[in-house]
Scaffold this motif. Structure first.
Motif, short mmCIF file in Angstrom:
data_model
loop_
_atom_site.label_atom_id
_atom_site.label_comp_id
_atom_site.label_asym_id
_atom_site.label_seq_id
_atom_site.Cartn_x
_atom_site.Cartn_y
_atom_site.Cartn_z
N LEU A 43 -8.10 5.48 2.76
CA LEU A 43 -6.88 5.47 3.56
C LEU A 43 -7.17 5.40 5.06
N LYS A 44 -8.38 5.79 5.45
CA LYS A 44 -8.69 5.87 6.88
C LYS A 44 -8.63 4.49 7.53
N GLY A 45 -7.89 4.43 8.61
CA GLY A 45 -7.77 3.18 9.35
C GLY A 45 -6.75 2.21 8.80
N VAL A 46 -6.12 2.57 7.69
CA VAL A 46 -5.13 1.68 7.07
C VAL A 46 -3.84 1.68 7.89
N ALA A 47 -3.25 0.51 8.04
CA ALA A 47 -2.00 0.39 8.80
C ALA A 47 -0.83 0.94 7.99
N VAL A 48 0.10 1.59 8.68
CA VAL A 48 1.32 2.10 8.07
C VAL A 48 2.49 1.29 8.62
N ALA A 49 3.26 0.71 7.70
CA ALA A 49 4.34 -0.18 8.10
C ALA A 49 5.69 0.41 7.75
N ALA A 50 6.60 0.47 8.74
CA ALA A 50 7.99 0.86 8.50
C ALA A 50 8.77 -0.38 8.09
N SER A 51 10.06 -0.21 7.85
CA SER A 51 10.88 -1.34 7.42
C SER A 51 11.05 -2.38 8.52
N ASP A 52 10.81 -1.96 9.77
CA ASP A 52 11.02 -2.89 10.88
C ASP A 52 9.78 -3.08 11.76
N GLY A 53 8.61 -2.82 11.18
CA GLY A 53 7.40 -3.07 11.96
C GLY A 53 6.33 -2.01 11.74
N GLU A 54 5.17 -2.26 12.30
CA GLU A 54 4.05 -1.34 12.12
C GLU A 54 4.23 -0.07 12.93
N ILE A 55 3.82 1.06 12.32
CA ILE A 55 3.89 2.36 13.00
C ILE A 55 2.57 2.68 13.67
N GLY A 56 1.48 2.50 12.94
CA GLY A 56 0.16 2.82 13.46
C GLY A 56 -0.86 2.83 12.34
N THR A 100 0.86 2.24 -2.11
CA THR A 100 -0.42 2.29 -1.39
C THR A 100 -1.49 1.51 -2.15
N ASP A 101 -1.09 0.41 -2.77
CA ASP A 101 -2.03 -0.36 -3.58
C ASP A 101 -3.24 -0.76 -2.75
N PRO A 102 -4.46 -0.54 -3.28
CA PRO A 102 -5.67 -0.89 -2.54
C PRO A 102 -5.72 -2.36 -2.13
N GLY A 103 -5.07 -3.23 -2.92
CA GLY A 103 -5.12 -4.64 -2.63
C GLY A 103 -4.17 -5.08 -1.52
N THR A 104 -3.27 -4.18 -1.09
CA THR A 104 -2.34 -4.54 -0.04
C THR A 104 -2.97 -4.31 1.33
N THR A 105 -2.29 -4.78 2.36
CA THR A 105 -2.84 -4.67 3.71
C THR A 105 -2.49 -3.34 4.37
N GLY A 106 -1.69 -2.51 3.73
CA GLY A 106 -1.33 -1.25 4.36
C GLY A 106 -0.47 -0.38 3.48
N VAL A 107 -0.03 0.72 4.06
CA VAL A 107 0.88 1.66 3.40
C VAL A 107 2.29 1.38 3.92
N HIS A 108 3.22 1.18 3.02
CA HIS A 108 4.60 0.86 3.39
C HIS A 108 5.50 2.07 3.14
N VAL A 109 6.35 2.38 4.11
CA VAL A 109 7.19 3.57 4.03
C VAL A 109 8.66 3.21 4.20
#
Length: 266
Positions: free
Chosen positions: A8-21, A61-70
């Protein structure tokens, strides 16, 4: 699916309207071993501060995706209660955080997530937490500000591991279930005690004490049993067959439904 916290370290977290961090570290509680929060360092869109993201809001949080979606907007995150990651997260701060998002409390029930084994939450059925939260907070109000049993995996990484008959190695990582958001195993590097050693898995169910002042994790397993247990290969996902082999080796009942060591013997 079982995954390493390190993934999970360094993985991007994406909100419904854009990246959070991006995820910097993970907070878990030392009683139920639930992963309670992802600590996310935001981008310049809100002055690069750190925010907490609860698994209640995670879509996948699928490993194959580019990030965590919330299931959040960037505005919701921006307006969320501020957190100082250099200080313990108090129960009072958690209550403020959960009240803000309308999430149920995870403490006080029989499951890892209160009355459930999963961080199930529907934004459409936003929980009115006001009166229940006040009752819950009253139970903790006289305790020290940091007494919410939350720990960072970064803090515990490197702790000494004590078997029933002496030292056996150091904590080298964490394996969690990305559906229940529960830490199932610590990975233990035995090479500091045994030069030709290996990495092994120690189930959190087999830990009876964590000494936060002495920086040690204790288990009633013996050094010989740990030394001879199945080796863990961090390049290969932990699958149920490997878990079954591990639990059978120790003669321990499995955490999954209906499994006992006796019932799994050939």
């Amino acid at each position: 699916m079982l995954r390493s916290v390190e993934s999970l370290k360094g993985v991007a977290v994406a909100a419904s309207d854009g990246e959070i961090g991006h995820i910097e570290e993970v907070y878990f509680d030392d009683e139920a071993w639930g992963v309670r929060y992802l600590v996310v360092k935001t981008g310049s869109w809100i002055s690069e501060r750190r925010v907490l993201i609860s698994p209640y809001s995670v879509k996948h949080t699928d490993p194959g995706t580019t990030g965590v979606h919330v299931n959040l907007t960037r505005q919701q995150v921006s307006d969320s209660p501020a957190i100082d990651t250099h200080k313990p997260v108090s129960r009072q701060h958690e209550v403020e955080y959960l009240r803000y998002f309308g999430y149920p409390t995870y403490w006080g029930g029989l499951g890892v997530w209160g009355m459930s084994s999963y961080p199930a939450f529907s934004p459409a059925a936003r929980w009115d937490v006001s009166s229940d939260m006040r009752d819950q907070l009253a139970l903790y109000g006289d305790k020290p500000p940091g007494d919410s049993h939350l720990r960072s995996t970064d803090e515990v990484n490197g702790y000494h591991v004590e078997a029933a008959d002496g030292a056996i190695g150091r904590v080298s990582g964490f394996i969690f279930d990305d559906e229940t958001w529960t830490i199932r195993y610590l990975t233990i590097d035995t090479r500091s005690w045994w030069p030709t050693g290996k990495e092994v898995l120690l189930a959190t169910d087999w830990i009876f004490l964590i000494d936060w002042f002495g920086s040690t994790v204790s288990t009633e397993l013996t050094r010989d049993s740990i030394k001879n247990s199945p080796a863990y290969d961090n390049s290969v996902p932990v699958v149920r067959n490997f878990e079954t082999e591990l639990y059978l080796f120790y003669g321990k009942p499995g955490y999954w439904s209906g499994m006992t060591a006796a019932s799994l013997k050939p």
